[in-house]
Design an enzyme around this catalytic site. Structure first.
Site, PDB file in Angstrom:
ATOM      1  N   SER A  96       1.612  -0.616   4.740  1.00  0.00           N
ATOM      2  CA  SER A  96       1.165  -0.601   3.345  1.00  0.00           C
ATOM      3  C   SER A  96       0.652   0.763   2.900  1.00  0.00           C
ATOM      4  CB  SER A  96       0.048  -1.636   3.141  1.00  0.00           C
ATOM      5  OG  SER A  96      -1.085  -1.317   3.941  1.00  0.00           O
ATOM      6  N   TYR A  97       0.600   1.742   3.794  1.00  0.00           N
ATOM      7  CA  TYR A  97       0.079   3.066   3.428  1.00  0.00           C
ATOM      8  C   TYR A  97       1.104   3.815   2.584  1.00  0.00           C
ATOM      9  CZ  TYR A  97      -3.828   2.665   6.744  1.00  0.00           C
ATOM     10  OH  TYR A  97      -4.976   2.278   7.417  1.00  0.00           O
ATOM     11  N   GLY A  98       0.630   4.324   1.461  1.00  0.00           N
ATOM     12  CA  GLY A  98       1.488   5.004   0.502  1.00  0.00           C
ATOM     13  C   GLY A  98       1.463   4.240  -0.807  1.00  0.00           C
TER      14      GLY A  98
END
Length: 368
Positions: A96-98
């Site tokens: 989920s990073y970004g």
């Protein structure tokens, strides 16, 4: 003559026992780079051996909170290479990073930097990626969670993930989904997609439940990742740490610098840009006792405030994963290794933390 603790000789397991230190004459303007054959001590995490500190990559691709721009990629790659050159082999990320269109960017960059690493092949081979899989509401079956793992492997272009982690528990709002996600962790482990399994943002009760369930399925729970720092060491966090110690789970401490609050660079009149400013404005005015102790110990040790704060996490038996965006930050964080706070200094810092009236807000996803 300035001196630096030789990190290879002073690397230690994050236990309470202390180790002796070896000193080398060293110019503080240059970062010590050790020979590749030196027998560095690592920390055991299930079947893996990792550095006593890892680096977090939440900022890689996050525009909203960390101001990421694609023009930063070159320095991010230099930062990654510097870390690996100096013994760091644990890198934490998440699917989920970004933000927005950059969703998954952190994993993509991490995979790219590993492939393009120009240093020793042995160091490249030893890199351990710990990624987290989001408990999105549409991931309702073990198969869908397994698909998420395969998608991360594709983004990073690797054959196997080191530690596959459930990013948060759904027990508080979707308890039926929780069991499916646990079965997804079992499936990715049994299929050899991950070498070890972990969780993130699990409170004490739910942590014991998943540990017991995975044990019945023949899958050891190797890590538990929670917010843990001098600003976040309340009863729940200490209970989690005690459970981890008793069950043989390694605690990974995220936000060991309190989102940057413990770097010492911010004041109530000098706040960071973006959403962090609101939080810092609430907490910083009450941190004078803690900062006084951090600064006193830092000066006595010829260290910096962030290095002391990170070393505290290591001395408490955790693996801290401070975030890095720049070469300068990586150099600073590396200075937290190779030495150890005394028991008296630990008590001083913990007393000062208790005297500071404000604490970090716990992650809303952390369960009981």
């Amino acid at each position: 003559m300035a001196y630096l603790t030789l990190k290879a000789a002073a690397y230690f397991s994050p236990s309470i026992s202390s180790s002796s230190e070896t000193y080398l004459p060293f110019s503080p303007s240059k970062l010590l780079k050790l020979p590749p054959f030196w027998p560095w001590e690592k920390v055991k995490v299930g079947p893996l051996s990792v550095s006593p500190m890892g680096f977090g990559t939440w900022a890689w691709g996050n525009q909203l909170l960390w101001g990421y721009q694609e023009s930063m990629d070159n320095e991010l790659q230099q930062t990654f290479s510097l870390a690996v050159d100096n013994g760091i082999n644990l890198f934490d990320t998440a699917d989920s990073y970004g933000t927005g269109r950059l969703n998954g960017k952190s994993e993509k960059l991490l995979g790219k930097f590993i492939r393009e690493y120009q240093g020793q092949k042995r160091l490249q081979k030893d890199i351990v990626i710990a990624t987290k899989f989001a408990a999105y509401p549409w991931r309702l079956t073990p198969g869908q969670f397994l698909n998420a793992c395969n998608a991360s492997i594709d983004r990073m272009q690797i054959e196997q993930i080191g530690i596959g982690q459930l990013h948060w528990s759904t027990a508080n709002y979707a308890p039926l989904q929780e069991k499916a996600l646990w079965d997804g962790l079992v499936a990715m482990h049994d299929k050899g997609l991950v070498r070890a399994v972990g969780v993130s943002n699990y409170g004490p009760k739910q942590l014991v439940k998943i540990y017991d369930y995975l044990k019945t399925r023949g899958v050891p729970l190797c890590t538990a990742q929670v917010q843990f720092s001098l600003l976040s060491v309340g009863e729940d966090q200490l209970e989690i740490k005690n459970i981890c110690d008793s069950l043989g789970i390694r605690l990974i401490a995220y936000s060991p610098l309190g989102l940057g609050m413990l770097t010492g660079k911010y004041t109530p009149s000098n706040l960071p840009r973006g959403p962090r400013a609101f939080l810092f404005r609430q907490i910083l005015p009450g941190l004078d006792p803690l900062f006084s102790s951090l600064e006193e110990i830092a000066q006595k040790r010829s260290k910096t405030i962030p290095q002391v704060a990170i070393n505290w996490c290591i001395c408490k038996g955790t693996i801290p994963i401070p975030g890095v965006k720049t070469v300068k930050q990586a150099e600073e964080n590396l200075g937290a290794l190779g030495w150890r706070l005394s028991s008296q200094e630990l008590l001083q810092l913990e007393y000062a933390a208790r005297e500071s009236p404000q604490k970090m807000i716990q992650n809303i996803f952390q369960t009981r």
